[in-house]
Design a protein around this motif. Structure first.
Motif, mmCIF file in Angstrom:
data_model
loop_
_atom_site.group_PDB
_atom_site.id
_atom_site.type_symbol
_atom_site.label_atom_id
_atom_site.label_comp_id
_atom_site.label_asym_id
_atom_site.label_seq_id
_atom_site.Cartn_x
_atom_site.Cartn_y
_atom_site.Cartn_z
ATOM 1 N N UNK A 166 0.843 -1.203 0.000
ATOM 2 C CA UNK A 166 0.000 0.000 0.000
ATOM 3 C C UNK A 166 0.873 1.245 0.000
ATOM 4 N N UNK A 167 1.961 1.215 0.761
ATOM 5 C CA UNK A 167 2.866 2.363 0.827
ATOM 6 C C UNK A 167 3.515 2.632 -0.528
ATOM 7 N N UNK A 168 3.831 1.578 -1.263
ATOM 8 C CA UNK A 168 4.436 1.750 -2.591
ATOM 9 C C UNK A 168 3.401 2.254 -3.592
ATOM 10 N N UNK A 169 2.246 1.639 -3.613
ATOM 11 C CA UNK A 169 1.193 2.030 -4.561
ATOM 12 C C UNK A 169 0.729 3.469 -4.295
ATOM 13 N N UNK A 189 -2.342 -12.803 -8.288
ATOM 14 C CA UNK A 189 -3.660 -13.151 -7.748
ATOM 15 C C UNK A 189 -4.556 -11.943 -7.497
ATOM 16 N N UNK A 190 -3.960 -10.804 -7.131
ATOM 17 C CA UNK A 190 -4.782 -9.649 -6.763
ATOM 18 C C UNK A 190 -4.800 -8.552 -7.818
ATOM 19 N N UNK A 191 -3.975 -8.705 -8.852
ATOM 20 C CA UNK A 191 -3.904 -7.639 -9.843
ATOM 21 C C UNK A 191 -3.265 -6.377 -9.299
ATOM 22 N N UNK A 192 -2.476 -6.531 -8.255
ATOM 23 C CA UNK A 192 -1.827 -5.391 -7.617
ATOM 24 C C UNK A 192 -0.962 -4.640 -8.644
ATOM 25 N N UNK A 193 -1.109 -3.311 -8.758
ATOM 26 C CA UNK A 193 -0.373 -2.540 -9.775
ATOM 27 C C UNK A 193 1.085 -2.310 -9.387
#
Length: 246
Positions: A166-169, A189-193
């Motif tokens: 979260x801190x990076x995004x 799995x989560x599609x995290x950008x």
């Protein structure tokens, strides 16, 4: 009368055996997908969870698994509140020298840097003057510490992997250091950008169950025997395939 006495003695013997069966308290991380995480039903699952269950069934011991977080797991073991720690723990010489005692290895992983998907960061040099997220007490944090003076970045500590991401995004940190299989799994799995920065991986090291007292050798011995058995009978491979796509 004799039959009744014999039955009573047998029951007492069975109760006595049950009373002295091994019951271990094992602590683990809260969210370290795919090794331990909470599924859609609210149940703790993952590679570590399934391997521990398979080993315990093979060896006939019972356990209580408590997801308390990585740093808190270390504290719980060192204080005697828990018997062992199974949380994607890298086996390192530094940890051995400081009193950690490990089982045989059950998985190998490297650490790597990850950044926001659209970040113009292609190597360690691009991290100069930035903040990098690391998780307290982990090999990823150690890896960042080894590099930060050379590449001119500072570290910010977090309690769990999702908080780092979260801190990076969100832009608070330019990158994070974590185990490469974990980063791969979250992104897939989560599609995290986010994306892994190519060429930032360190040398692979095995994960092991960790204890902090020689008094827990019985736990390590049983774990090692059970691990060898589930590798031989195919259960280990089935567990890995369940969570990690080849």
């Amino acid at each position: 009368m004799k039959k009744a006495l014999t039955l009573i003695l047998m029951l007492l013997m069975l109760c006595g055996a049950s009373a002295f069966a091994d019951v271990f308290t094992i602590v683990t991380d809260k969210e370290f997908r795919p090794f331990e995480y909470t599924d859609e039903h609210g149940d703790l699952t993952g590679i570590d969870v399934d391997i521990l269950a398979a080993v315990a069934a093979d060896q006939g011991f019972s356990y209580i698994l408590r997801p308390v977080g990585f740093a808190n797991s270390i504290v719980a073991c060192q204080s005697g509140e828990a018997d062992g720690m199974m949380a994607g723990v890298s086996i390192t010489d530094d940890r051995k020298e400081s009193g950690w005692i490990f089982s045989d290895g059950y998985f190998e992983a490297s650490q790597a840097a990850a950044v926001k998907a659209d970040a113009a960061i292609d190597n360690f040099e691009d991290l100069e003057g930035t903040q990098v997220a690391v998780k307290i007490g982990t090999r990823g944090a150690e890896y960042a510490r080894e590099l930060k003076e050379q590449y001119g970045f500072t570290t910010v500590f977090f309690e769990d992997s999702p908080s780092m991401y979260v801190a990076v995004i969100g832009g608070e940190c330019a990158a994070c250091f974590d185990d490469a299989p974990i980063l791969d799994n979250y992104i897939e799995k989560s599609g995290m950008p986010m994306k892994l920065v190519e060429g930032t991986e360190n040398e692979c090291q095995p994960y092991g169950l960790a204890v902090f007292s020689a008094d827990q050798q019985n736990l390590l011995d049983q774990f090692n025997k059970g691990l060898a058995n589930i590798k031989a009978n195919g259960k280990y491979d089935a567990i890995i395939a369940k969570y990690i796509t080849p």
